[in-house]
Motif scaffolding. Sequence first.
Motif, short mmCIF file in Angstrom:
data_model
loop_
_atom_site.label_atom_id
_atom_site.label_comp_id
_atom_site.label_asym_id
_atom_site.label_seq_id
_atom_site.Cartn_x
_atom_site.Cartn_y
_atom_site.Cartn_z
N ARG A 288 0.86 -1.19 0.00
CA ARG A 288 0.00 0.00 0.00
C ARG A 288 0.89 1.24 0.00
O ARG A 288 1.84 1.33 0.77
N MET B 14 0.69 5.42 0.17
CA MET B 14 -0.17 6.56 0.45
C MET B 14 0.60 7.85 0.21
O MET B 14 1.77 7.96 0.60
N TYR C 241 -5.57 13.37 -1.02
CA TYR C 241 -5.09 12.16 -0.36
C TYR C 241 -5.24 11.03 -1.37
O TYR C 241 -6.31 10.85 -1.95
N GLU D 97 -4.36 6.86 -2.15
CA GLU D 97 -3.90 5.56 -1.66
C GLU D 97 -3.96 4.57 -2.81
O GLU D 97 -4.96 4.49 -3.51
#
Length: 129
Positions: A75, A77, A84, A86
């Motif tokens: 993952r 980010m 934002y 991700e």
Amino acid sequence: MEYVALTGMSERVISELKQNRLLTIEIRSPHNFMAVLHLNIGDMLLLTHTSHEDLTGGSMGIIAKLLRHQVSTHRIMQSNELYYEERETTSLRLQLDPKCIARVRKVVNNTMGETTKVEAEEIPLYNAR
């Protein structure tokens, strides 16, 4: 003999396998990922630098035995004051034991979204070119 084929492999991977080195590679491309996802330990596969689209009879590769496989998800980010984001990437790590050089005799299946399969013949060292 019929093999699952991994196509578009880098020249570095192919050359290290040619030197009879045990090698762990990471697969991210969708067509190669789906091809090896359901293989079992001990299965044999063919790796070639030839692209998926250019795979034909006569393409050269390396036959290797699958020793270990592991699926992993990463993952990532990123953010700042405005957004934002991700993302996830899934990859498959394969540990391979090279067995011999081979030449594709016939492409059995090369349809996008399906497992690429080829019939290949082992090439004795003195014939490999």
